[in-house]
Design a protein around this motif. Structure first.
Motif, PDB file in Angstrom:
ATOM      1  N   LEU A   1     -28.543 -39.912 -21.477  1.00  0.00           N
ATOM      2  CA  LEU A   1     -28.722 -39.041 -22.635  1.00  0.00           C
ATOM      3  C   LEU A   1     -30.141 -38.489 -22.656  1.00  0.00           C
ATOM      4  N   PRO A   2     -30.312 -37.306 -23.220  1.00  0.00           N
ATOM      5  CA  PRO A   2     -31.664 -36.741 -23.317  1.00  0.00           C
ATOM      6  C   PRO A   2     -32.424 -37.354 -24.488  1.00  0.00           C
ATOM      7  N   GLU A   3     -33.681 -37.043 -24.572  1.00  0.00           N
ATOM      8  CA  GLU A   3     -34.470 -37.468 -25.719  1.00  0.00           C
ATOM      9  C   GLU A   3     -34.335 -36.420 -26.819  1.00  0.00           C
ATOM     10  N   PHE A   4     -34.083 -36.880 -28.026  1.00  0.00           N
ATOM     11  CA  PHE A   4     -33.925 -35.984 -29.175  1.00  0.00           C
ATOM     12  C   PHE A   4     -35.280 -35.928 -29.871  1.00  0.00           C
ATOM     13  N   ASN A   5     -36.021 -34.868 -29.579  1.00  0.00           N
ATOM     14  CA  ASN A   5     -37.432 -34.795 -29.942  1.00  0.00           C
ATOM     15  C   ASN A   5     -37.779 -33.655 -30.891  1.00  0.00           C
ATOM     16  N   VAL A   6     -36.746 -32.987 -31.453  1.00  0.00           N
ATOM     17  CA  VAL A   6     -37.016 -31.860 -32.358  1.00  0.00           C
ATOM     18  C   VAL A   6     -36.635 -32.275 -33.784  1.00  0.00           C
ATOM     19  N   PHE A   7     -37.626 -32.372 -34.658  1.00  0.00           N
ATOM     20  CA  PHE A   7     -37.395 -32.697 -36.063  1.00  0.00           C
ATOM     21  C   PHE A   7     -37.030 -31.403 -36.783  1.00  0.00           C
ATOM     22  N   SER A   8     -35.740 -31.047 -36.702  1.00  0.00           N
ATOM     23  CA  SER A   8     -35.300 -29.700 -37.068  1.00  0.00           C
ATOM     24  C   SER A   8     -35.302 -29.449 -38.563  1.00  0.00           C
TER      25      SER A   8
ATOM     26  N   PRO B   1     -26.683 -41.768 -58.400  1.00  0.00           N
ATOM     27  CA  PRO B   1     -27.026 -43.162 -58.758  1.00  0.00           C
ATOM     28  C   PRO B   1     -27.719 -43.898 -57.612  1.00  0.00           C
ATOM     29  N   PHE B   2     -27.533 -43.405 -56.389  1.00  0.00           N
ATOM     30  CA  PHE B   2     -28.217 -43.968 -55.222  1.00  0.00           C
ATOM     31  C   PHE B   2     -28.970 -42.860 -54.497  1.00  0.00           C
ATOM     32  N   PRO B   3     -30.057 -42.361 -55.050  1.00  0.00           N
ATOM     33  CA  PRO B   3     -30.788 -41.269 -54.391  1.00  0.00           C
ATOM     34  C   PRO B   3     -31.413 -41.728 -53.084  1.00  0.00           C
ATOM     35  N   CYS B   4     -31.234 -40.925 -52.052  1.00  0.00           N
ATOM     36  CA  CYS B   4     -31.822 -41.281 -50.765  1.00  0.00           C
ATOM     37  C   CYS B   4     -33.282 -40.818 -50.719  1.00  0.00           C
ATOM     38  N   GLU B   5     -34.034 -41.392 -49.809  1.00  0.00           N
ATOM     39  CA  GLU B   5     -35.437 -41.009 -49.660  1.00  0.00           C
ATOM     40  C   GLU B   5     -35.555 -39.635 -49.014  1.00  0.00           C
ATOM     41  N   ARG B   6     -34.726 -39.394 -47.997  1.00  0.00           N
ATOM     42  CA  ARG B   6     -34.683 -38.074 -47.360  1.00  0.00           C
ATOM     43  C   ARG B   6     -33.477 -38.000 -46.437  1.00  0.00           C
ATOM     44  N   ALA B   7     -33.096 -36.732 -46.068  1.00  0.00           N
ATOM     45  CA  ALA B   7     -32.044 -36.476 -45.089  1.00  0.00           C
ATOM     46  C   ALA B   7     -32.658 -35.644 -43.973  1.00  0.00           C
ATOM     47  N   ASP B   8     -32.472 -36.064 -42.727  1.00  0.00           N
ATOM     48  CA  ASP B   8     -33.079 -35.389 -41.578  1.00  0.00           C
ATOM     49  C   ASP B   8     -32.019 -35.000 -40.570  1.00  0.00           C
ATOM     50  N   ILE B   9     -32.312 -33.935 -39.817  1.00  0.00           N
ATOM     51  CA  ILE B   9     -31.517 -33.553 -38.646  1.00  0.00           C
ATOM     52  C   ILE B   9     -32.478 -33.506 -37.471  1.00  0.00           C
ATOM     53  N   ILE B  10     -32.228 -34.350 -36.486  1.00  0.00           N
ATOM     54  CA  ILE B  10     -33.085 -34.431 -35.304  1.00  0.00           C
ATOM     55  C   ILE B  10     -32.268 -33.973 -34.105  1.00  0.00           C
ATOM     56  N   THR B  11     -32.753 -32.942 -33.414  1.00  0.00           N
ATOM     57  CA  THR B  11     -32.028 -32.369 -32.275  1.00  0.00           C
ATOM     58  C   THR B  11     -32.867 -32.500 -31.012  1.00  0.00           C
ATOM     59  N   THR B  12     -32.307 -31.998 -29.926  1.00  0.00           N
ATOM     60  CA  THR B  12     -32.985 -32.066 -28.626  1.00  0.00           C
ATOM     61  C   THR B  12     -33.250 -30.667 -28.092  1.00  0.00           C
ATOM     62  N   ASP B  13     -34.314 -30.537 -27.303  1.00  0.00           N
ATOM     63  CA  ASP B  13     -34.609 -29.243 -26.655  1.00  0.00           C
ATOM     64  C   ASP B  13     -34.092 -29.213 -25.226  1.00  0.00           C
TER      65      ASP B  13
ATOM     66  N   ASP C   1     -44.346 -40.685 -36.808  1.00  0.00           N
ATOM     67  CA  ASP C   1     -43.856 -39.966 -35.627  1.00  0.00           C
ATOM     68  C   ASP C   1     -42.637 -40.648 -35.015  1.00  0.00           C
ATOM     69  N   ALA C   2     -42.579 -41.993 -35.104  1.00  0.00           N
ATOM     70  CA  ALA C   2     -41.453 -42.714 -34.506  1.00  0.00           C
ATOM     71  C   ALA C   2     -40.134 -42.362 -35.174  1.00  0.00           C
ATOM     72  N   GLU C   3     -40.183 -41.907 -36.452  1.00  0.00           N
ATOM     73  CA  GLU C   3     -38.952 -41.564 -37.166  1.00  0.00           C
ATOM     74  C   GLU C   3     -38.573 -40.098 -36.967  1.00  0.00           C
ATOM     75  N   LYS C   4     -39.411 -39.311 -36.242  1.00  0.00           N
ATOM     76  CA  LYS C   4     -39.130 -37.885 -36.006  1.00  0.00           C
ATOM     77  C   LYS C   4     -38.466 -37.654 -34.657  1.00  0.00           C
ATOM     78  N   ARG C   5     -38.251 -38.701 -33.901  1.00  0.00           N
ATOM     79  CA  ARG C   5     -37.645 -38.549 -32.575  1.00  0.00           C
ATOM     80  C   ARG C   5     -36.703 -39.723 -32.334  1.00  0.00           C
ATOM     81  N   ILE C   6     -35.761 -39.515 -31.433  1.00  0.00           N
ATOM     82  CA  ILE C   6     -34.778 -40.539 -31.078  1.00  0.00           C
ATOM     83  C   ILE C   6     -34.777 -40.661 -29.558  1.00  0.00           C
ATOM     84  N   THR C   7     -35.033 -41.866 -29.080  1.00  0.00           N
ATOM     85  CA  THR C   7     -35.062 -42.105 -27.641  1.00  0.00           C
ATOM     86  C   THR C   7     -33.648 -42.147 -27.085  1.00  0.00           C
ATOM     87  N   PRO C   8     -33.496 -41.965 -25.762  1.00  0.00           N
ATOM     88  CA  PRO C   8     -32.149 -42.047 -25.155  1.00  0.00           C
ATOM     89  C   PRO C   8     -31.460 -43.382 -25.438  1.00  0.00           C
TER      90      PRO C   8
END
Length: 788
Positions: free
Chosen positions: A332-339, A304-316, A352-359
């Motif tokens: 903290l490291p930068e999480f720059n891998v859109f796994s 009933p509440f479909p999400c737009e997408r589910a992502d897992i973002i990791t760090t190298d 691109d801003a939604e594919k990475r997470i800053t420290p």
């Protein structure tokens, strides 16, 4: 012949007007049937798609996916619009006007159109964007239909009232009274303008006339702004309904919003936690994670509440960071891998801003995760109008939970807020419809409740107008002219009241031949009420030497002089909250009531003295003999009310308080003073006036001595001279009462020489007398007045 011709012209005008109304009605119905009236729901998952516009002439032929049976029935009922248009068109060619047929066909057609439009809005409006993208023609057609519907309802209500004879008579009576009030107001204003021109240059009279003008304008406005009982009933009913609706809307929407928010946050937070848990459970193996992602996509499509997408973002980064050891100093490291993502194949569309997470973002996400209150709350992205639920992704190790990334569940805000928005549209729409219907019902209900009262009021007003003409002398006293129309048809207390009023009018009509005209003119005065004991403050004034002044003058000239001064005094008394009890020649008796009665009386006395000084200056300029005035003020209990025999009564005050006030006014002659007050008054002034103790006297006819004071001036207008007079005189009075004649003579002489003080002169004469004939040993300074 002339009357027949006028009637024919009137009939032709009405026929032409009715013909134009029918043509306009047909055009409006055609517009409503051709213009769009609604739109399908918005596709929230694909916002770029447009929704289908709905038209009345083809809505019922659209696909049958609509689950609401009521909506489909209302769509089919829209074909009553062209049917009504054809029916009205046929009546144009018929001889009979068929007014009711035209009216009800229009009312039914427009009502069906409004119901269909409102029902479609409730079903299809799933986001605020739906209203923004709705074509302007839809709003225009709805506005035309609503205004036309209101006009039809108003026409029906007016038609019902017009056919009611009693209501028509009452309206005519109100119209006549309004016209009469306007005429009386116009005459009063003309008279005031004439008086202004006549007394131009006389400031006092001009000021009085301006006050009268303000009072007349204010009174006229108050009469024009009277609230009728029917209006009060409407306001009370509609206000009650509005408060109930507002309370219902607020509480219902508030509770529903809390429920939806809690459900959505639990759903989004649990999904983010599940995605993070599967990563930890699979220890980062792609096969297991991809299988979960595919299963997540399938369940998401039916949610009933479909999400737009589910992502897992990791760090190298190879640096190990454990959740348990993260604090403010941890880098903290930068999480720059859109796994991983459920948007596989459309990754290029993701910014691109939604594919990475800053420290810094990572630190914020960890802090929110640690707080139980914010763990399942989303982050709002205003730029993309999305909500994100974020949960840390970890590996479970002996050292703790190693942070390797974050799971991010992204929702479109429109999807999450859709249930609440639809509920809000439903509640507000139904409330508006209910309020609209309530207004219509209230208009009829108010008539049902108020009409008997209004008709009774109209009958009473007619009788009161007749009686008013009798009292004013504009109509001949004829018992048969005093009538009462008993028209109330209900079987309740109002009917009983109408019968009782009719009985009273019958009795009055029977008494009229036995009552004099003078009695009738004063019949509205309450002369039969019993007397009461009240605390009042009395002010007496008397013009000095009025008898001598009037010698050689004609009665007319005497009256003019008397009227002039009494008019000045009376206006001042009224302006300071007092009232005039009676006039006895050149003497006036006034009284004051209320908590500040003594202060108000003294204020009036000071203003009277000031006005008299001004009048004296004018008299001296004219060469006429100036006058002076004495004032006496006392406060206490009196008998207040009608006094006299059964055949003749006078509304006045009686008691020692009144007698003493009159004696104090006369005491001014003895002391050469202007205003004497009693000790009872002095104790209530609270320093508002500069007063000097004048003497300790026994007035004629009394044995108990009273302490008297003279008002010199109000405290705010006082001068050093007045304080010096008070000081010198009271010092002399103190020595006088101790029989210290030389000391007293010294102070009185100084006060007299410096200020030509008349009371000091009185005491100097007394001292000369007491030096020759000393008073008795038990003498306490009491002076016995032998005259009034």
């Amino acid at each position: 012949m002339m009357k027949n011709s006028e009637n024919e012209n009137e009939i032709e005008k009405k026929s032409a007007s009715f013909f134009v109304c029918r043509i306009v009605s047909i055009i409006i119905l055609a517009v409503l049937f051709v213009f769009p009236f609604s739109m399908r729901e918005m596709n929230l998952l694909q916002p770029e798609l447009t929704s289908e516009i709905l038209y009345p002439f083809k809505a019922s032929f659209s696909d049958s996916k609509i689950s609401s049976l009521l909506l489909r029935i209302s769509w089919c009922a829209l074909y009553v619009i062209p049917f009504s248009a054809i029916l009205i068109l046929i009546t144009i060619f018929l001889k009979k006007r068929h007014k009711k047929t035209v009216y009800f066909s229009l009312l039914i057609s427009v009502t069906v159109y409004l119901v269909s439009t409102v029902a479609s809005m409730i079903i299809f409006a799933n986001t605020a964007r739906w209203f923004r993208e709705l074509p302007p023609l839809v709003y225009s057609a709805f506005a035309v239909a609503l205004v036309f519907h209101i006009m039809l309802i108003a026409y029906g209500i007016i038609g019902i009232k017009t056919r009611n004879q009693e209501h028509s008579e009452y309206k005519q009576l109100c119209t006549e009274e309004t016209k009469k009030e306007k005429e009386l107001h116009a005459r009063a204003m003309e008279r005031i303008q004439r008086d202004k021109e006549r007394v131009k240059g006389d400031r006092d009279r001009t000021r009085k006339i301006k006050l009268l003008e303000k009072k007349e304008v204010k009174s006229y406005r108050e009469r024009r702004l009277r609230t009728h009982v029917k209006t009060k009933i409407k306001i009370v009913i509609l206000l009650t309904i509005t408060i109930i609706l507002a309370t219902f809307i607020y509480t219902d929407l508030r509770n529903y919003r809390m429920l939806v928010t809690q459900t959505v946050n639990n759903t989004g937070g649990n999904q983010a936690e599940q995605v993070a848990a599967i990563y930890d459970f699979s220890d980062g193996l792609s096969a297991k994670i991809n299988a979960f992602i595919e299963g997540f996509k399938k369940t998401n499509s039916s949610s009933p509440f479909p999400c737009e997408r589910a992502d897992i973002i990791t760090t190298d980064s190879t640096k190990s960071v454990f959740l348990e050891t993260i604090d403010a100093s941890t880098i903290l490291p930068e999480f720059n891998v859109f796994s991983y993502t459920t948007a596989a194949g459309h990754v290029y569309k993701i910014p691109d801003a939604e594919k990475r997470i800053t420290p810094q973002q990572a630190a914020l996400y960890v802090d929110r995760w640690r707080n139980e209150a914010t763990r399942k709350e989303p982050l709002f992205d205003r730029q993309n109008d999305t909500l994100k639920y974020i949960y840390p992704v970890t590996y479970t190790r002996k050292e703790g939970h190693k942070l390797v990334g974050f799971s991010v569940i992204t929702y479109r805000r429109e999807i999450l807020s859709r249930p609440y928005f639809q509920a809000k549209v439903f509640i507000f729409t139904l409330s508006a419809v209910f309020l609209y219907v309530s207004i219509v019902i209230t208009l009829f209900l108010a008539d049902f409740i108020a009409n008997p009262i209004i008709f009774l009021c109209g009958s009473v007003r007619k009788t009161a107008n007749i009686l008013s003409e009798l009292l004013s002398g504009t109509a001949k006293i004829d018992p048969e002219s005093l009538t009462f129309d008993e028209k109330v048809e209900t079987k309740d207390e109002i009917k009983q009241l109408s019968i009782e009023i009719n009985n009273i009018v019958t009795i009055v009509r029977g008494i009229l031949p036995y009552i004099s005209f003078h009695t009738l003119q004063n019949a509205d005065r309450n002369n039969s009420r019993s007397s009461l004991t009240r605390e009042l403050c009395f002010l007496f004034t008397d013009i000095r030497g009025f008898t001598t002044l009037c010698e050689g003058l004609s009665p007319r000239e005497v009256i003019n002089i008397l009227d002039r001064y009494l008019d000045i005094e009376t206006q001042i008394i009224l302006d300071n909250g007092g009232d005039v009890d009676k006039y006895v020649g050149d003497e006036m008796m006034a009284f004051f009531s209320g908590p500040n009665k003594e202060i108000n009386a003294c204020k009036a006395a000071m203003k009277i003295r000031k006005a008299m000084r001004k009048a004296q200056e004018e008299d001296q300029k004219k060469g006429t003999q100036p006058i002076s005035m004495g004032i006496g003020i006392n406060s206490g209990k009196v008998v207040f009310g009608p006094v006299g025999s059964l055949k003749r009564k006078d509304f006045t005050s009686i008691g020692d308080t009144v007698n003493l006030a009159a004696r104090l006014e006369g005491a001014n002659k003895e002391y050469g003073s202007k205003t004497i007050i009693s000790e009872a008054v002095y104790e209530q002034l609270q320093g508002a006036f500069i007063c000097r103790e004048l003497d300790y006297i026994t007035v004629k006819g009394k044995t108990e001595p009273v302490r008297i004071y003279e008002i010199l001036q109000s405290a705010k207008d006082s001068t050093e001279k007045l304080y010096d007079i008070k000081k010198l005189f009271e010092a002399g009075l103190n020595a006088y009462r101790k029989k210290q004649w030389k000391t007293a003579e010294k102070y009185f002489t100084e006060c007299n020489q410096k200020y030509d003080d008349a009371p000091s002169q009185v005491f100097l004469r007394r001292i000369i007398h007491y030096k020759i004939s000393p008073p008795e040993k038990d003498w306490k300074g009491v002076f016995v007045m032998a005259v009034k």
